[in-house]
Design an enzyme around this catalytic site. Sequence first.
Site, PDB file in Angstrom:
ATOM      1  N   SER A  47     -42.561  34.641  86.157  1.00  0.00           N
ATOM      2  CA  SER A  47     -43.767  35.350  86.625  1.00  0.00           C
ATOM      3  C   SER A  47     -45.036  34.566  86.306  1.00  0.00           C
ATOM      4  O   SER A  47     -45.066  33.748  85.390  1.00  0.00           O
ATOM      5  CB  SER A  47     -43.855  36.726  85.960  1.00  0.00           C
TER       6      SER A  47
HETATM    7  N1  SAH Z   1     -39.559  38.102  83.331  1.00  0.00           N
HETATM    8  C1  SAH Z   1     -38.964  37.079  84.141  1.00  0.00           C
HETATM    9  C2  SAH Z   1     -39.058  37.480  85.592  1.00  0.00           C
HETATM   10  C3  SAH Z   1     -38.027  36.831  86.408  1.00  0.00           C
HETATM   11  S1  SAH Z   1     -38.011  37.341  88.097  1.00  0.00           S
HETATM   12  C4  SAH Z   1     -39.645  35.750  83.954  1.00  0.00           C
HETATM   13  O1  SAH Z   1     -40.879  35.707  83.836  1.00  0.00           O
HETATM   14  O2  SAH Z   1     -38.962  34.727  83.954  1.00  0.00           O
HETATM   15  C5  SAH Z   1     -37.169  38.877  88.019  1.00  0.00           C
HETATM   16  C6  SAH Z   1     -35.775  38.854  87.471  1.00  0.00           C
HETATM   17  O3  SAH Z   1     -35.211  40.163  87.640  1.00  0.00           O
HETATM   18  C7  SAH Z   1     -34.819  37.894  88.184  1.00  0.00           C
HETATM   19  O4  SAH Z   1     -34.258  37.036  87.229  1.00  0.00           O
HETATM   20  C8  SAH Z   1     -33.779  38.817  88.823  1.00  0.00           C
HETATM   21  O5  SAH Z   1     -32.491  38.243  88.886  1.00  0.00           O
HETATM   22  C9  SAH Z   1     -33.838  40.018  87.900  1.00  0.00           C
HETATM   23  N2  SAH Z   1     -33.355  41.276  88.469  1.00  0.00           N
HETATM   24  C10 SAH Z   1     -33.521  41.753  89.736  1.00  0.00           C
HETATM   25  N3  SAH Z   1     -32.920  42.961  89.874  1.00  0.00           N
HETATM   26  C11 SAH Z   1     -32.361  43.263  88.659  1.00  0.00           C
HETATM   27  C12 SAH Z   1     -31.597  44.367  88.148  1.00  0.00           C
HETATM   28  N4  SAH Z   1     -31.260  45.420  88.926  1.00  0.00           N
HETATM   29  N5  SAH Z   1     -31.202  44.322  86.862  1.00  0.00           N
HETATM   30  C13 SAH Z   1     -31.501  43.269  86.050  1.00  0.00           C
HETATM   31  N6  SAH Z   1     -32.221  42.200  86.478  1.00  0.00           N
HETATM   32  C14 SAH Z   1     -32.643  42.188  87.760  1.00  0.00           C
END
Ligand code: SAH
Length: 216
Positions: free
Chosen positions: A67
């Site tokens: 993010s």
């Molecule tokens: N906080 C992270 C954000 C990554 S993007 C960072 O800054 O690196 C969002 C993440 O949510 C992705 O890795 C995606 O695979 C995950 N995601 C999407 N749907 C999800 C779910 N139902 N349960 C767990 N993770 C999920």
Amino acid sequence: MQLPQDSPKHQGQRMQLVNLLKEKGISDPAVIDALAFVPRHWFMDAGLAAHAYKNKAYPIAAEQTISHPYTVAFQSELIAIKPGDKVLEIGTGSGYQTAILRAMNAQIFTIERQRELFKKTQRLFEQLGLRPKKYLLGDGYLGLPDDAPFDAILVTAGAPFVPKALLSQLKIGGRLVIPIGNDPQIMHRFTRTGEKTFDKETFGEFRFVPMLKDKS
Ligand code: SAH
């Protein structure tokens, strides 16, 4: 295992980023200290490390993104945690947000649905000695009923609706921060005011990868 490098150059760039985030309105000292402390480049691919202190989202693995620093800072403020609070994070991704919450001395439970990314970040957590209370491969729509209730739940993927399970796993007074909708999403904060009652607040538009059902 050896820690990755954190050079004076990286630290200088990080302070510039923190100053930019302050100009953009981030003011909670605990969030600012955590952003100044955690090397964001450790959570990005080596080839992108030179960009780690720009206020931008970048690809990680499995078509997901780390993010924007501003988004991480904004969500970290909205959940309004105190040291020792139990926090559930949905969407571990790169682990950067997880590390920020650890630096704020929260107890972190975190769930990622993408197996490849889960494993990659697991190796990094081991290398850094960063141990969440729990780190699971699973579906965040279900939350973590066995460890509930939580002081705060933070969703870092765009949800099409508010998952009921997450609301039900908040303590009274607990906060769920979640971006809702289709590109862009509207940032929401639900505060549990009673057994069946919640306050709802909204905080403008953000862009996240979608929250998907089930493990990949
Ligand atoms: N906080 C992270 C954000 C990554 S993007 C960072 O800054 O690196 C969002 C993440 O949510 C992705 O890795 C995606 O695979 C995950 N995601 C999407 N749907 C999800 C779910 N139902 N349960 C767990 N993770 C999920």
